[in-house]
Write a protein that holds these residues in place. Sequence first.
Motif, PDB file in Angstrom:
ATOM      1  N   ARG A 150       0.794  -1.233   0.000  1.00 12.90           N
ATOM      2  CA  ARG A 150       0.000   0.000   0.000  1.00 12.90           C
ATOM      3  C   ARG A 150       0.824   1.279   0.000  1.00 12.90           C
ATOM      4  N   MET A 151       1.986   1.260   0.598  1.00 18.67           N
ATOM      5  CA  MET A 151       2.812   2.456   0.651  1.00 18.67           C
ATOM      6  C   MET A 151       3.788   2.515  -0.524  1.00 18.67           C
ATOM      7  N   LEU A 152       4.478   1.388  -0.784  1.00 18.79           N
ATOM      8  CA  LEU A 152       5.439   1.360  -1.885  1.00 18.79           C
ATOM      9  C   LEU A 152       4.798   0.989  -3.216  1.00 18.79           C
ATOM     10  N   ARG A 153       3.684   0.276  -3.140  1.00 19.44           N
ATOM     11  CA  ARG A 153       2.993  -0.204  -4.345  1.00 19.44           C
ATOM     12  C   ARG A 153       3.934  -1.034  -5.223  1.00 19.44           C
ATOM     13  N   VAL A 154       4.545  -2.049  -4.602  1.00 17.83           N
ATOM     14  CA  VAL A 154       5.446  -2.920  -5.365  1.00 17.83           C
ATOM     15  C   VAL A 154       4.676  -3.822  -6.326  1.00 17.83           C
ATOM     16  N   GLY A 155       3.371  -3.927  -6.124  1.00 16.42           N
ATOM     17  CA  GLY A 155       2.547  -4.695  -7.050  1.00 16.42           C
ATOM     18  C   GLY A 155       2.975  -6.146  -7.160  1.00 16.42           C
ATOM     19  N   ASP A 156       3.107  -6.614  -8.403  1.00 16.98           N
ATOM     20  CA  ASP A 156       3.422  -8.027  -8.610  1.00 16.98           C
ATOM     21  C   ASP A 156       4.908  -8.288  -8.793  1.00 16.98           C
ATOM     22  N   ARG A 157       5.755  -7.326  -8.499  1.00 15.52           N
ATOM     23  CA  ARG A 157       7.195  -7.524  -8.687  1.00 15.52           C
ATOM     24  C   ARG A 157       7.710  -8.746  -7.918  1.00 15.52           C
ATOM     25  N   PRO A 158       7.387  -8.894  -6.618  1.00 17.04           N
ATOM     26  CA  PRO A 158       7.868 -10.093  -5.910  1.00 17.04           C
ATOM     27  C   PRO A 158       7.347 -11.385  -6.534  1.00 17.04           C
ATOM     28  N   LEU A 159       6.105 -11.395  -6.976  1.00 16.74           N
ATOM     29  CA  LEU A 159       5.539 -12.598  -7.592  1.00 16.74           C
ATOM     30  C   LEU A 159       6.234 -12.918  -8.912  1.00 16.74           C
ATOM     31  N   ARG A 160       6.548 -11.901  -9.688  1.00 21.28           N
ATOM     32  CA  ARG A 160       7.258 -12.130 -10.950  1.00 21.28           C
ATOM     33  C   ARG A 160       8.628 -12.740 -10.693  1.00 21.28           C
ATOM     34  N   LEU A 161       9.297 -12.273  -9.650  1.00 18.62           N
ATOM     35  CA  LEU A 161      10.592 -12.832  -9.285  1.00 18.62           C
ATOM     36  C   LEU A 161      10.456 -14.282  -8.817  1.00 18.62           C
ATOM     37  N   LEU A 162       9.419 -14.549  -8.037  1.00 19.45           N
ATOM     38  CA  LEU A 162       9.206 -15.912  -7.532  1.00 19.45           C
ATOM     39  C   LEU A 162       8.818 -16.873  -8.654  1.00 19.45           C
TER      40      LEU A 162
END
Length: 251
Positions: A149-161
């Motif tokens: 909610r603050m950084l709005r990293v979105g799906d970046r971690p999921l794409r990496l995983l």
Amino acid sequence: MRIALAATCIADALFPQAPRATVTLLERLGHEVVFPAGQACCGQMHVNTGYVREAVPVIRNHVETFAPVLDGEWDVVVVPSGSCTGSIRHQQAMVLDRAGLGAQARTAAGVAARTYELSELLVDVLGVEDVGAWFPHRVTYHPTCHSLRMLRVGDRPLRLLLAVGGIDLVELGAAESCCGFGGTFALKNAPTSAAMLEDKVTNVRDTGAEVLVAGDYSCLMHIGGGLSRASTGVRTMHLAEILASTREEVR
């Protein structure tokens, strides 16, 4: 690229495996990682609890420690925590400015602009999603509140995983719901926090995952305690630990 590591105080004191894995990963990708020795707390705990005046010297120390990034000594700063990155980016300059420290507030804003959470750094700055990791386990991912909610990293971690070899990544039910930690919220509102944690533990158990992964060890500490007390057998790991794993050294 020359990258300065802000380890975070909770990782430095309790979960050093996260910053260590961050170094292992970035060095494997061909980058130099340095650890500025003067670093300590970013001041988030003080600000979030209302001790804004007391946060000023803590924040000044952080800004002074990482200010060399503005002079080209390092290219960027990486933080293996969405929560602390959020504080650096959205609180530090504000606190210094309100304390009448305009020049230092501007320096803080400059440092914050060069500071990235790990998944942001990998995807947005280094332009990589497949980091050559190998992790043959059933894994589910919890997006922590500040990263979401603050950084709005979105799906970046999921794409990496999803790019990790051998991984069986399963969706976590109600993933975007808070785990109930919230820093001092878990202390000040313990019954509500415990109820939220119970829901999160149930959802993790329902995935059949061996490992719960997240980008903040503060939340992992909270959820991990619930998983342990419920005898689920699910272990917790930071995103950096999974991305640092290889066929030769599976964590």
